[in-house]
Every structure is written in C-alpha cells, then in structure tokens.
Design a protein around this motif. Sequence first.
Motif, mmCIF file in Angstrom:
data_model
loop_
_atom_site.group_PDB
_atom_site.id
_atom_site.type_symbol
_atom_site.label_atom_id
_atom_site.label_comp_id
_atom_site.label_asym_id
_atom_site.label_seq_id
_atom_site.Cartn_x
_atom_site.Cartn_y
_atom_site.Cartn_z
ATOM 1 N N ILE A 20 -14.989 -132.047 89.362
ATOM 2 C CA ILE A 20 -13.920 -132.494 88.464
ATOM 3 C C ILE A 20 -14.428 -133.624 87.569
ATOM 4 C CG2 ILE A 20 -11.627 -133.533 88.341
ATOM 5 C CD1 ILE A 20 -11.779 -130.562 89.294
ATOM 6 N N GLY A 21 -15.182 -134.556 88.146
ATOM 7 C CA GLY A 21 -15.693 -135.677 87.353
ATOM 8 C C GLY A 21 -16.599 -135.212 86.228
ATOM 9 N N THR A 22 -17.467 -134.241 86.536
ATOM 10 C CA THR A 22 -18.375 -133.714 85.513
ATOM 11 C C THR A 22 -17.594 -133.044 84.383
ATOM 12 O OG1 THR A 22 -20.098 -133.336 87.182
ATOM 13 C CG2 THR A 22 -20.311 -132.158 85.102
ATOM 14 N N LEU A 23 -16.625 -132.210 84.747
ATOM 15 C CA LEU A 23 -15.819 -131.508 83.740
ATOM 16 C C LEU A 23 -14.983 -132.479 82.917
ATOM 17 C CD1 LEU A 23 -14.580 -128.432 85.826
ATOM 18 C CD2 LEU A 23 -16.282 -128.421 83.990
ATOM 19 N N LEU A 24 -14.418 -133.485 83.580
ATOM 20 C CA LEU A 24 -13.581 -134.459 82.871
ATOM 21 C C LEU A 24 -14.396 -135.260 81.870
ATOM 22 C CD1 LEU A 24 -10.806 -135.827 82.540
ATOM 23 C CD2 LEU A 24 -11.490 -137.415 84.368
ATOM 24 N N ALA A 25 -15.574 -135.721 82.309
ATOM 25 C CA ALA A 25 -16.440 -136.486 81.411
ATOM 26 C C ALA A 25 -16.839 -135.665 80.197
ATOM 27 C CB ALA A 25 -17.679 -136.975 82.161
ATOM 28 N N LYS A 26 -17.104 -134.386 80.431
ATOM 29 C CA LYS A 26 -17.463 -133.495 79.317
ATOM 30 C C LYS A 26 -16.285 -133.328 78.370
ATOM 31 C CE LYS A 26 -19.352 -128.899 78.313
ATOM 32 N NZ LYS A 26 -19.848 -127.616 78.900
ATOM 33 N N GLU A 27 -15.087 -133.156 78.937
ATOM 34 C CA GLU A 27 -13.883 -132.981 78.116
ATOM 35 C C GLU A 27 -13.600 -134.227 77.276
ATOM 36 O OE1 GLU A 27 -10.381 -131.313 76.563
ATOM 37 O OE2 GLU A 27 -12.007 -130.353 77.679
ATOM 38 N N LEU A 28 -13.809 -135.412 77.855
ATOM 39 C CA LEU A 28 -13.523 -136.665 77.156
ATOM 40 C C LEU A 28 -14.726 -137.187 76.376
ATOM 41 C CD1 LEU A 28 -11.498 -138.507 79.952
ATOM 42 C CD2 LEU A 28 -10.588 -137.254 77.987
ATOM 43 N N ASN A 29 -15.872 -136.519 76.549
ATOM 44 C CA ASN A 29 -17.114 -136.914 75.871
ATOM 45 C C ASN A 29 -17.521 -138.346 76.218
ATOM 46 O OD1 ASN A 29 -19.350 -136.451 74.203
ATOM 47 N ND2 ASN A 29 -18.314 -137.281 72.405
ATOM 48 N N ILE A 30 -17.524 -138.632 77.518
ATOM 49 C CA ILE A 30 -17.926 -139.947 78.014
ATOM 50 C C ILE A 30 -18.919 -139.764 79.163
ATOM 51 C CG2 ILE A 30 -15.795 -141.096 77.297
ATOM 52 C CD1 ILE A 30 -14.749 -140.838 80.144
ATOM 53 N N PRO A 31 -19.683 -140.811 79.531
ATOM 54 C CA PRO A 31 -20.682 -140.674 80.596
ATOM 55 C C PRO A 31 -20.060 -140.387 81.965
ATOM 56 C CG PRO A 31 -21.123 -142.615 79.251
ATOM 57 C CD PRO A 31 -19.760 -142.122 78.854
ATOM 58 N N PHE A 32 -20.831 -139.682 82.799
ATOM 59 C CA PHE A 32 -20.430 -139.355 84.165
ATOM 60 C C PHE A 32 -21.450 -139.915 85.146
ATOM 61 C CE2 PHE A 32 -21.381 -136.535 87.768
ATOM 62 C CZ PHE A 32 -20.193 -136.634 88.464
ATOM 63 N N PHE A 33 -20.954 -140.464 86.256
ATOM 64 C CA PHE A 33 -21.822 -140.990 87.311
ATOM 65 C C PHE A 33 -21.281 -140.549 88.664
ATOM 66 C CE2 PHE A 33 -21.941 -143.940 83.753
ATOM 67 C CZ PHE A 33 -23.301 -144.052 83.517
ATOM 68 N N ASP A 34 -22.162 -140.009 89.497
ATOM 69 C CA ASP A 34 -21.804 -139.615 90.863
ATOM 70 C C ASP A 34 -22.167 -140.765 91.791
ATOM 71 O OD1 ASP A 34 -21.560 -138.516 93.407
ATOM 72 O OD2 ASP A 34 -22.105 -136.518 92.696
ATOM 73 N N GLY A 35 -21.145 -141.322 92.453
ATOM 74 C CA GLY A 35 -21.374 -142.456 93.335
ATOM 75 C C GLY A 35 -22.409 -142.187 94.404
ATOM 76 N N ASP A 36 -22.520 -140.925 94.866
ATOM 77 C CA ASP A 36 -23.501 -140.587 95.903
ATOM 78 C C ASP A 36 -24.929 -140.894 95.458
ATOM 79 O OD1 ASP A 36 -21.561 -139.760 97.633
ATOM 80 O OD2 ASP A 36 -21.868 -137.605 97.313
ATOM 81 N N ASP A 37 -25.172 -140.833 94.148
ATOM 82 C CA ASP A 37 -26.520 -141.079 93.631
ATOM 83 C C ASP A 37 -26.927 -142.543 93.743
ATOM 84 O OD1 ASP A 37 -26.673 -138.408 92.954
ATOM 85 O OD2 ASP A 37 -26.078 -138.723 90.858
ATOM 86 N N PHE A 38 -25.978 -143.410 94.081
ATOM 87 C CA PHE A 38 -26.253 -144.844 94.122
ATOM 88 C C PHE A 38 -26.310 -145.387 95.549
ATOM 89 C CE2 PHE A 38 -24.740 -143.841 89.963
ATOM 90 C CZ PHE A 38 -25.457 -144.673 89.107
ATOM 91 N N HIS A 39 -26.204 -144.499 96.549
ATOM 92 C CA HIS A 39 -26.353 -144.932 97.944
ATOM 93 C C HIS A 39 -27.793 -145.370 98.197
ATOM 94 C CE1 HIS A 39 -22.696 -144.283 100.209
ATOM 95 N NE2 HIS A 39 -22.519 -143.103 99.658
ATOM 96 N N PRO A 40 -27.994 -146.456 98.923
ATOM 97 C CA PRO A 40 -29.354 -146.777 99.359
ATOM 98 C C PRO A 40 -29.831 -145.732 100.364
ATOM 99 C CG PRO A 40 -27.767 -148.201 100.457
ATOM 100 C CD PRO A 40 -26.992 -147.413 99.428
ATOM 101 N N GLN A 41 -31.131 -145.622 100.517
ATOM 102 C CA GLN A 41 -31.696 -144.602 101.406
ATOM 103 C C GLN A 41 -31.200 -144.771 102.838
ATOM 104 O OE1 GLN A 41 -33.560 -141.978 100.319
ATOM 105 N NE2 GLN A 41 -33.236 -141.189 102.403
ATOM 106 N N SER A 42 -30.960 -146.013 103.245
ATOM 107 C CA SER A 42 -30.496 -146.247 104.620
ATOM 108 C C SER A 42 -29.146 -145.578 104.873
ATOM 109 C CB SER A 42 -30.392 -147.754 104.898
ATOM 110 O OG SER A 42 -29.516 -148.377 103.962
ATOM 111 N N ASN A 43 -28.264 -145.569 103.866
ATOM 112 C CA ASN A 43 -26.973 -144.896 104.015
ATOM 113 C C ASN A 43 -27.142 -143.379 104.085
ATOM 114 O OD1 ASN A 43 -25.771 -147.378 103.868
ATOM 115 N ND2 ASN A 43 -24.638 -146.994 101.973
ATOM 116 N N ILE A 44 -28.020 -142.837 103.244
ATOM 117 C CA ILE A 44 -28.258 -141.393 103.232
ATOM 118 C C ILE A 44 -28.832 -140.943 104.569
ATOM 119 C CG2 ILE A 44 -29.597 -139.542 102.166
ATOM 120 C CD1 ILE A 44 -29.421 -141.108 99.531
ATOM 121 N N ASP A 45 -29.786 -141.723 105.092
ATOM 122 C CA ASP A 45 -30.395 -141.390 106.383
ATOM 123 C C ASP A 45 -29.345 -141.391 107.498
ATOM 124 O OD1 ASP A 45 -32.826 -141.193 105.125
ATOM 125 O OD2 ASP A 45 -33.528 -143.190 105.739
ATOM 126 N N LYS A 46 -28.466 -142.373 107.464
ATOM 127 C CA LYS A 46 -27.451 -142.501 108.510
ATOM 128 C C LYS A 46 -26.504 -141.306 108.494
ATOM 129 C CE LYS A 46 -24.368 -145.956 110.558
ATOM 130 N NZ LYS A 46 -23.858 -147.344 110.457
#
Length: 269
Positions: A20-46
């Motif tokens: 939904i975030g990707t589609l919405l950003a495209k519709e509004l022509n604004i940047p999109f960011f996925d919060g999961d991409d900003f997790h530190p590696q320690s959180n991903i490992d856990k």
Amino acid sequence: MNLNKVIFIMGVSGCGKSTIGTLLAKELNIPFFDGDDFHPQSNIDKMSNGLPLNDTDRYGWLVRLNELGKEQIKKNSCVIVCSALKQSYRDILNSDIQNQVKWVHLVGSFEQIHDRLNQRENHFMTSDLLQSQFDTLEKPNDSLDVNIGFSPVEIVEKITKDISMKSEFGLFGLGVMGKSLSRNLAQKGFKISVFNREAKGTEEDVAINFKNAHKELEDAQPFSDIEGFVNSLQTPRRIMLMVNAGKITDMVIGDLIPFLSDGDILIDG
C-alpha cells in the motif's frame, strides 16, 4: 508554514503496509521508505531466530525513522511504512513533527493476516510471531483505519481521497474578521473549513453563501454543523475561534470538546 506531511502506514506484519505504501507514494508522486530497511542487523538477526523485539531493540530504529521523516519534510511529503504498534512508538515517530504526520492503520483479522504470512517467502517475520504483534497492538485513535479486505487499488483510493478532502485549518465564526482571515488563508493556498451557526430568519446559509461569493474559497468546505466541521479537518486539528470573547468563547469550546481528540489545537482569535 511547511505543509509537507509524513504519511505513516502502520499495522501488524503481513497486513500489506509495503504494498500500500509503495502504491500510495506512486499515486501522490512522493518518496517511499520501508521501515524494515532501517532495522539494524541485530534486530533482523533476532527476528530471523524467531524472537520478538523488545522496546529497547526498537528505540534506536524508531528514532532513526523519526529523523528520516524530519529530514524528508524539509523537501517534500513522504510515505513511511512501520508497524508502530504502541502509542509510545508513535510518540517517538511523531516527535517534533506531530502537526505534519498522518497515520493510516491497515486493519485485518488474525486469520486474514496469518494466511498472508504463510504465503510469503524470504521474509524475516514468521507467522509464529504474529500473535505477539496482535498482543502488542494499541489501536490509535487519531488514524485513518482501512480494512485490508479491500483491494490495494481501493485502499489507495480511500487514503488519497481522505488526505485530499481533509482541510488543513478550521475557522469558527464568520464575522467581518473571520471572513477576512478565511479569504486570506485561502489566497495563501491553505485548504480550509469554515463554520458559522444557523439562526432561522436571521443567520441562514452563512457559510455556504460566503464560500459561493468568493472565487478563492472554491476549495473551502462550509459548515453549520459542528461535528461535520470538526471531522472535515486533518488531525491533529487546528481551529481558530473568531467569536466574541468571554462567555461566548467558553460556550463554543464546550460545544467543540465532545468532537475533539488529544493533540487538537484551539486558538482564541
């Protein structure tokens, strides 16, 4: 005033935030960011090891997303997807930008989302952790809630319509000063809602007639109903009271309070 907004798409994992975030950003022509991409590696490992994150794990991640939002709205609006399950998490994400944040909560049943997770591949969030997310979820009272039973296109249309139709500022009282200020705000590009009471035979259709009399108010929303007026405003709501000082102001505040939420702002003009 910076009118850019951070639109946070929130909900438990598997509800479709990224889609939904990707589609919405495209519709509004604004940047999109996925919060999961900003997790530190320690959180991903856990999480990959089947362990839920605690508040300490999340704190630095939430601060980082807040800083991302503050940096982005200097240039443009943006969409950020983040589970944001607790109010305390949303408070961190909101820090210093409360008036420029819009929350969209994607809502679905445990069964719906569990089935979705089981169909996903190569994602570090497993369906076994879903119950912990539902247990953690504190439903926001200041969000646009959208049922995930609708198609992604329908959900984006609903969000876009809500964002575009909500006014940025409300003017309560259309005396000489209230009308002048309303026209000035509209001329400066603000989307406004205006309210004036109705009194049969003496004050009828004041708000709608005022809107129709001035071209710059073409996009303004006129009201004589308090609940409709309040609900037409983006949250947190900003309402300027252009009524007589003293007892009248107190009465108006009393009439408004049942329809307001925490964080809304009343300005005595």
